[in-house]
Motif scaffolding. Structure first.
Motif, short mmCIF file in Angstrom:
data_model
loop_
_atom_site.label_atom_id
_atom_site.label_comp_id
_atom_site.label_asym_id
_atom_site.label_seq_id
_atom_site.Cartn_x
_atom_site.Cartn_y
_atom_site.Cartn_z
N GLN A 62 0.73 -1.15 -0.03
CA GLN A 62 -0.07 0.01 0.05
C GLN A 62 0.88 1.32 -0.09
N GLU A 63 0.66 2.11 -0.77
CA GLU A 63 1.27 3.55 -0.74
C GLU A 63 0.86 4.45 0.22
N TYR A 64 2.00 5.18 0.87
CA TYR A 64 1.91 5.77 1.96
C TYR A 64 2.50 7.34 1.58
N GLU A 65 2.19 8.31 2.12
CA GLU A 65 3.14 9.56 2.22
C GLU A 65 4.24 9.13 3.35
N LEU A 66 5.53 9.28 2.68
CA LEU A 66 6.92 9.28 3.58
C LEU A 66 7.49 10.50 3.69
N LYS A 67 7.53 10.84 4.89
CA LYS A 67 8.30 12.15 5.27
C LYS A 67 9.65 11.87 5.87
N ALA A 68 10.72 12.39 5.26
CA ALA A 68 12.10 12.07 5.78
C ALA A 68 12.63 13.71 5.92
N GLY A 69 13.03 14.08 7.16
CA GLY A 69 13.70 15.40 7.00
C GLY A 69 12.25 16.39 6.54
N GLY A 70 12.65 17.06 5.62
CA GLY A 70 11.77 18.08 5.34
C GLY A 70 11.12 17.56 3.75
N ARG A 71 11.33 16.27 3.43
CA ARG A 71 11.04 15.80 2.10
C ARG A 71 9.62 14.95 2.35
N HIS A 72 8.72 15.08 1.39
CA HIS A 72 7.47 14.32 1.42
C HIS A 72 7.45 13.64 0.02
N VAL A 73 7.41 12.10 0.03
CA VAL A 73 7.52 11.39 -1.32
C VAL A 73 6.42 10.30 -1.14
N VAL A 74 6.09 9.47 -1.95
CA VAL A 74 5.46 8.44 -2.15
C VAL A 74 6.21 7.19 -1.83
N GLY A 75 5.90 6.55 -0.85
CA GLY A 75 6.50 5.35 -0.35
C GLY A 75 5.68 4.10 -0.19
N ARG A 76 6.25 2.88 -0.24
CA ARG A 76 5.41 1.77 0.19
C ARG A 76 6.12 0.69 0.73
N VAL A 77 5.82 -0.18 1.74
CA VAL A 77 6.39 -1.32 2.38
C VAL A 77 6.27 -2.40 1.32
N THR A 78 7.55 -2.86 1.01
CA THR A 78 7.18 -3.99 -0.16
C THR A 78 7.51 -5.48 0.29
N ARG A 79 8.01 -5.25 1.67
CA ARG A 79 8.10 -6.61 2.35
C ARG A 79 8.42 -6.74 3.78
N ILE A 80 7.73 -7.35 4.74
CA ILE A 80 8.11 -7.51 5.80
C ILE A 80 9.03 -8.41 6.22
N ILE A 81 10.27 -8.12 6.44
CA ILE A 81 11.31 -9.45 6.40
C ILE A 81 11.02 -10.25 7.93
N TYR A 82 10.59 -9.53 9.16
CA TYR A 82 10.03 -10.25 10.15
C TYR A 82 9.57 -9.27 10.98
N GLU A 83 8.65 -9.85 12.04
CA GLU A 83 8.00 -9.03 13.15
C GLU A 83 8.53 -9.47 14.44
N ILE A 84 8.90 -8.43 15.29
CA ILE A 84 9.25 -9.01 16.64
C ILE A 84 8.14 -9.12 17.80
N ASP A 85 8.09 -10.42 17.99
CA ASP A 85 7.06 -10.53 19.10
C ASP A 85 7.77 -10.32 20.49
N ILE A 86 7.21 -9.23 20.92
CA ILE A 86 7.52 -8.55 22.24
C ILE A 86 7.66 -9.55 23.36
#
Length: 652
Positions: free
Chosen positions: A370-394
């Motif tokens: 899914q596409e999201y707006e990704l903000k890094a510093g002062g820049r806004h770009v379209v970004g998406r997570v292409t893969r979840i490598i792993y999730e941490i079980d707390i």
């Protein structure tokens, strides 16, 4: 919101000397609801004022102690009488500085508000953030921790370790906090029981072996009574021999060292009041700048030189990391908000793909693709997570496969962006290594992330292949995995790995064996045996093993690999259930007696430095999937045990 009182001149002078002596220390307090965070903060502030009083001879009239009737450093209590609640005392809150982890877009005030407390001793100044303890306020903890150098993790002595204890500790580690003080609070509620304190410490130590943070201290305290806050308490806890909490906070190493030495200047604002001046404002995130120095603008690649370094106090010839400055350039080039100035001659480039640890904060789960707006510093770009490598079980600190992140979930992800960004690893440069994900319709902040690694080439993206690992595995009729043999030299790793591969091959499985000595003749022939080279050796082998797993093979790897962090690094390269660690636990005496290569003899003679088991430590696995001892069982029995383990983990 009330303002901080203005200190008298003596206190101001003393505070300035304290800041010069030890530096400002930013602290985040976190723990489950009811663990006593606010009480502890108010007690710390009161005791700190007491130390200033002892230096000046009289308490400033501007500072009102929240603990009426108590004296600094007092360990006395009056039966079951409750101290005045700090929540009923005057709350002096101040918003001090912006968080390193972007936190403002689309979040309402009630969700982002953090209570900050400022106080000082004659040795140091402190800003302490009090984050809410409820799980739904995880974002507050993340925001506060992103600017902190030290975390106070509170554990109620009555309740012990909680899920939020684990969650907060993991967050602090991911956000680069180097120092953690585990405060076992409300000791008066358990009659200052040493046994209860040691039980909690043991439980946290077992959990902490899996954390990134390595500098951990433990303290038993009673904030209401003041025990172990500013002085040790022989009357209540004579068994505790460590420093008091305030002593520890005054002496712990501060955030003086900035890991990233290379120039990074993110442009936060373009100041152009008239036709004769165009300045670029921001905080120098890394390295240094000097007038006349050549710089390059990322991501455009344009080059120029520094013409002026402007500040409120006049122009500078040179600026260091951490300073807020305005720059002018010698050339009229296009520079905008969100651009980053880097050295004119350097190999750093912008990227469109990277890996990151993502903290998901929204009620709606994060979806891959899914596409999201990704903000890094002062820049806004379209970004998406292409893969979840792993999730941490707390709860278990294990890494598990996932196709989405639920609220408050933490996962390592691969991210792609539509436009190039200049990003650094968060561990090296928090200012240029963090980002947030924003909903493109509602503009609500959904999650935040810390960059782990980037793809250096500007337009490299992750391509999904038509023939993938799943299809290769189906062809081989097996689950691709890394079977990682670790143990001392001479323990029998290579012999058992070789025999296991022979058995698997005879059973019709597709395998490959990577041996440490063999790879030293080729892939890793340029590496020595120092700490950095040994870590790089393991990293390279891990990458090769990962590719072989992607090819659908059962990959056997035989390496001493003495350090848990190195083995954990390789485990993180594949899916959580694709790494089988085999601990060849043959005693050192047996290994030394065998000494097939004569290495132990040379190490004992001093001819080999940093030899594992003799002059360099071996960190045994804490939870290996399989464990064998070649001094107890013969080769055939060990192979049988491993075949059973591989079946248990559904590799074959």
């Amino acid at each position: 919101m009330s303002e901080l009182p203005q200190p008298c001149d003596d206190i101001r002078d003393l505070s300035l000397r304290a800041q010069e002596a030890r530096g400002m220390l930013r602290v985040i307090t976190c723990g489950s609801a009811g663990s006593g965070k606010s009480t502890l903060i108010e007690r710390l502030a009161y005791e700190a004022n007491g130390r200033l009083e002892s230096r000046l001879g009289a308490m400033s009239a501007n500072v009102a102690p929240p603990f009426a009737g108590a004296s600094p450093h007092s360990a006395q209590r009056t039966g079951d009488q409750e101290a005045i609640s700090p929540r009923s005392a005057e709350r002096r809150e101040a918003r001090l500085g912006e968080g390193r982890l972007e936190d403002t877009a689309g979040i309402d005030d009630s969700a982002t508000d953090l209570s900050h407390r400022f106080f000082a001793t004659d040795r140091r100044q402190f800003i302490v953030a009090d984050a809410p303890g409820e799980e739904r306020h995880t974002r507050n903890t993340a925001t506060g921790a992103s600017t902190a150098s030290l975390a106070l993790v509170l554990i109620d002595a009555r309740q012990g370790m909680q899920a939020q204890t684990r969650r907060h500790s993991v967050l602090c580690g991911l956000l680069g906090i180097r120092h953690v003080v585990v405060v076992v609070s409300q000791m008066e509620r358990v009659a200052y029981s040493r046994a209860r304190y040691e039980e909690i410490v043991a439980a946290y130590r077992e959990f902490a072996d899996q954390l990134i943070t390595s500098d951990i201290h433990f303290l038993p305290v009673s904030a209401r009574a003041g025990d172990n806050i500013a002085g040790t308490c022989q009357a209540t806890m004579p068994w505790f021999e460590g420093p008091s909490l305030l002593d520890l906070l005054e002496t712990v190493e501060g955030p003086s060292d900035i890991a990233l030495s290379s120039l990074r200047f993110p442009v936060q604002y373009v100041n152009s009041p008239n036709l004769h001046f165009r300045g670029y404002c921001g905080t120098l995130a890394g390295g240094s700048l000097a007038v006349g120095q050549g710089v390059r603008v990322e991501p455009s690649g344009q080059r120029s030189r520094i013409a002026r370094i402007v500040t409120d106090n006049g122009d500078l010839e040179k600026a260091e990391a951490g300073q807020s400055i305005t720059l002018t350039l010698a050339d009229d080039i296009a520079v905008g908000r969100g651009d980053v100035l880097v050295p004119g001659q350097c190999d750093v480039t912008s990227c469109t793909a990277f890996t990151a640890d993502v903290i998901w904060l929204h009620e709606q789960a994060m979806a891959v693709g899914q596409e999201y707006e990704l903000k890094a510093g002062g820049r806004h770009v379209v970004g998406r997570v292409t893969r979840i490598i792993y999730e941490i079980d707390i709860d278990t600190m294990t890494r598990q496969a996932a196709d989405r992140l639920l609220p408050n979930g933490i996962g390592r992800c691969q991210v792609e962006v539509a436009e190039p960004l200049l990003l650094d690893s968060y561990s090296l440069s928090p200012q240029t290594g963090n980002f947030i994900l924003i909903d493109r319709q509602t503009h609500l902040t959904l999650g935040g992330g810390m960059v782990v690694d980037t793809l250096s080439a500007g337009n490299i993206v992750w391509h999904e292949m038509a023939v993938n690992k799943r299809r290769r595995a189906e062809r081989h009729r097996q689950k691709p995995s890394i079977v990682w043999f670790t143990g001392l030299s001479g323990s029998g790793k290579s012999s058992v790995a070789n025999a296991l591969e022979r058995q698997l091959f005879g059973m019709g499985y597709s395998t490959y064996l990577l041996d440490g000595d063999n790879l030293r003749h080729g892939l890793c022939r340029d590496l020595g045996f120092g700490a950095a080279d040994r870590r790089e050796n393991i990293r390279r082998v891990g990458e090769v093993a990962r590719l072989m797993v992607d090819a659908g093979l059962i990959t056997l790897v035989s390496f001493i690999s003495p350090f848990r962090d190195d083995r954990r690094l390789v485990r993180g390269m594949v899916e959580p259930d694709e790494f089988i660690e085999v601990y060849v636990n043959t005693p050192l005496a047996i290994c030394e007696q065998r000494d097939p290569k004569g290495l132990y003899r040379r190490a004992r003679a001093g001819d080999i430095k940093e030899f594992t088991g003799i002059s360099s430590p071996y960190e045994a696995p804490l939870q290996a999937e399989a464990e064998i001892d070649t001094s107890v069982y013969d080769l055939e029995e060990n192979v049988s045990q491993l075949i059973a383990a591989l079946r248990r983990y559904r590799v074959i």
